[in-house]
Design a protein around this motif. Structure first.
Motif, mmCIF file in Angstrom:
data_model
loop_
_atom_site.group_PDB
_atom_site.id
_atom_site.type_symbol
_atom_site.label_atom_id
_atom_site.label_comp_id
_atom_site.label_asym_id
_atom_site.label_seq_id
_atom_site.Cartn_x
_atom_site.Cartn_y
_atom_site.Cartn_z
ATOM 1 N N THR A 152 2.827 9.923 24.221
ATOM 2 C CA THR A 152 3.626 9.363 23.130
ATOM 3 C C THR A 152 2.830 8.381 22.273
ATOM 4 N N ASP A 153 1.515 8.405 22.405
ATOM 5 C CA ASP A 153 0.657 7.443 21.704
ATOM 6 C C ASP A 153 0.379 7.814 20.254
ATOM 7 N N LEU A 154 0.747 9.008 19.833
ATOM 8 C CA LEU A 154 0.398 9.517 18.509
ATOM 9 C C LEU A 154 1.430 9.088 17.464
ATOM 10 N N ARG A 155 0.934 8.475 16.384
ATOM 11 C CA ARG A 155 1.775 8.157 15.222
ATOM 12 C C ARG A 155 1.461 9.189 14.164
ATOM 13 N N VAL A 156 2.431 10.025 13.824
ATOM 14 C CA VAL A 156 2.213 11.177 12.954
ATOM 15 C C VAL A 156 2.408 10.823 11.484
ATOM 16 N N CYS A 215 -1.122 19.504 3.497
ATOM 17 C CA CYS A 215 -2.219 20.395 3.865
ATOM 18 C C CYS A 215 -3.361 19.543 4.403
ATOM 19 N N SER A 216 -4.100 20.070 5.367
ATOM 20 C CA SER A 216 -5.255 19.316 5.870
ATOM 21 C C SER A 216 -6.274 19.090 4.758
ATOM 22 N N GLY A 217 -6.275 19.955 3.752
ATOM 23 C CA GLY A 217 -7.171 19.786 2.611
ATOM 24 C C GLY A 217 -6.816 18.590 1.751
ATOM 25 N N ARG A 218 -5.638 18.042 1.919
ATOM 26 C CA ARG A 218 -5.200 16.878 1.155
ATOM 27 C C ARG A 218 -5.719 15.569 1.753
ATOM 28 N N ILE A 219 -6.260 15.626 2.955
ATOM 29 C CA ILE A 219 -6.682 14.411 3.652
ATOM 30 C C ILE A 219 -8.037 13.953 3.148
ATOM 31 N N ASP A 220 -8.042 12.818 2.529
ATOM 32 C CA ASP A 220 -9.280 12.189 2.079
ATOM 33 C C ASP A 220 -9.930 11.561 3.312
ATOM 34 N N PRO A 221 -11.200 11.792 3.550
ATOM 35 C CA PRO A 221 -11.858 11.174 4.704
ATOM 36 C C PRO A 221 -11.712 9.647 4.729
ATOM 37 N N LEU A 222 -11.488 9.055 3.581
ATOM 38 C CA LEU A 222 -11.287 7.604 3.548
ATOM 39 C C LEU A 222 -9.999 7.189 4.249
ATOM 40 N N PHE A 223 -8.985 8.069 4.296
ATOM 41 C CA PHE A 223 -7.760 7.763 5.049
ATOM 42 C C PHE A 223 -8.100 7.619 6.528
ATOM 43 N N ILE A 224 -8.947 8.505 7.009
ATOM 44 C CA ILE A 224 -9.350 8.489 8.417
ATOM 45 C C ILE A 224 -10.197 7.252 8.704
ATOM 46 N N ALA A 225 -11.175 7.010 7.836
ATOM 47 C CA ALA A 225 -12.040 5.842 8.015
ATOM 48 C C ALA A 225 -11.220 4.553 7.973
ATOM 49 N N ARG A 226 -10.270 4.479 7.061
ATOM 50 C CA ARG A 226 -9.451 3.266 6.958
ATOM 51 C C ARG A 226 -8.649 3.040 8.231
ATOM 52 N N GLU A 257 1.721 -1.118 11.543
ATOM 53 C CA GLU A 257 2.468 -0.001 10.962
ATOM 54 C C GLU A 257 2.399 -0.025 9.434
ATOM 55 N N GLU A 258 2.190 -1.189 8.830
ATOM 56 C CA GLU A 258 2.065 -1.272 7.368
ATOM 57 C C GLU A 258 0.849 -0.502 6.885
ATOM 58 N N CYS A 259 -0.232 -0.568 7.643
ATOM 59 C CA CYS A 259 -1.437 0.178 7.290
ATOM 60 C C CYS A 259 -1.129 1.674 7.268
ATOM 61 N N LEU A 260 -0.392 2.148 8.281
ATOM 62 C CA LEU A 260 -0.021 3.563 8.327
ATOM 63 C C LEU A 260 0.877 3.935 7.154
ATOM 64 N N LYS A 261 1.781 3.049 6.789
ATOM 65 C CA LYS A 261 2.673 3.319 5.656
ATOM 66 C C LYS A 261 1.875 3.418 4.364
ATOM 67 N N GLU A 262 0.886 2.554 4.200
ATOM 68 C CA GLU A 262 0.048 2.600 3.002
ATOM 69 C C GLU A 262 -0.751 3.896 2.946
ATOM 70 N N ILE A 263 -1.275 4.333 4.085
ATOM 71 C CA ILE A 263 -2.033 5.588 4.125
ATOM 72 C C ILE A 263 -1.101 6.759 3.817
ATOM 73 N N SER A 273 0.819 10.995 -0.129
ATOM 74 C CA SER A 273 1.896 11.626 -0.887
ATOM 75 C C SER A 273 1.786 11.441 -2.402
ATOM 76 N N LEU A 274 0.715 10.819 -2.874
ATOM 77 C CA LEU A 274 0.584 10.562 -4.308
ATOM 78 C C LEU A 274 0.526 11.818 -5.164
ATOM 79 N N GLY A 275 0.122 12.897 -4.604
ATOM 80 C CA GLY A 275 0.081 14.099 -5.421
ATOM 81 C C GLY A 275 -0.908 15.114 -4.919
ATOM 82 N N ASP A 276 -0.947 16.160 -5.655
ATOM 83 C CA ASP A 276 -1.781 17.295 -5.297
ATOM 84 C C ASP A 276 -3.095 17.245 -6.068
#
Length: 174
Positions: free
Chosen positions: A41-45, A50-61, A151-157, A162-165
């Protein structure tokens, strides 16, 4: 910086962020839940189109902010609902792994995989093995200048996702 701050105590939750493709991996996680497969239950989803929408900076942040691990899961190659999104993602994620080593973050704290909506058992296996890997690594060391995990950091990410395509895989084909 990539080391741990100590062993986890019994029952202590990890801080793992999961970016899941809406079409496949989120469905796979749902299938695992409906089938009542036991899973950590450790995963915050964070649900992404699409996985293509994920900017590597989201992961790094997320990692720089103190997440113990980041898991990304999308559609299988050649099965992407946006045709090429996961090919873009795979290229970015391989580059990110090399970058993480340079920053002092253990690349083992990041993993990407492909899980379809019908693969509840596979989802359970993926999330369980990744959580076990992170548990062995121990809690992540907070990076200097990081804002601290919350959790605020996750909300910001999630809001940034969701900003767009904007990525090439979401633009309409001419």
């Amino acid at each position: 910086m990539s080391g741990s701050t100590g062993l986890l105590t019994e029952g202590q939750d990890l801080r793992i962020v999961g970016f899941l493709c809406n079409w496949c991996s989120y469905g796979g996680a749902d299938t695992a839940g409906v089938a009542r497969f036991e899973q950590p239950t450790d995963l915050r989803v964070i649900r992404v189109p699409c996985s293509g929408r994920i900017d590597p900076l989201f992961i790094a942040r997320a990692l720089l902010s103190g997440a113990d691990g980041v898991l990304v899961s999308g559609c299988h190659p050649r099965d992407c609902h946006y045709a090429e999104g996961n090919f873009y993602a795979r290229r970015r994620f391989e580059m990110l792994k090399q970058f993480l080593s340079v920053t002092g973050i253990d690349p083992e704290r990041f993993h990407y995989t492909w899980v379809s909506a019908s693969e509840g058992q596979r989802w359970q296996d993926v999330v369980t093995s990744f959580t076990e890997r992170i548990r062995k690594l121990g809690p992540a060391t907070k990076m200097a200048g990081g804002t601290g995990y919350d959790e605020e950091c996750l909300k910001e990410i999630a809001a940034a996702v969701s900003l767009g395509d904007q990525c090439p895989c979401h633009k309409e084909k001419a």
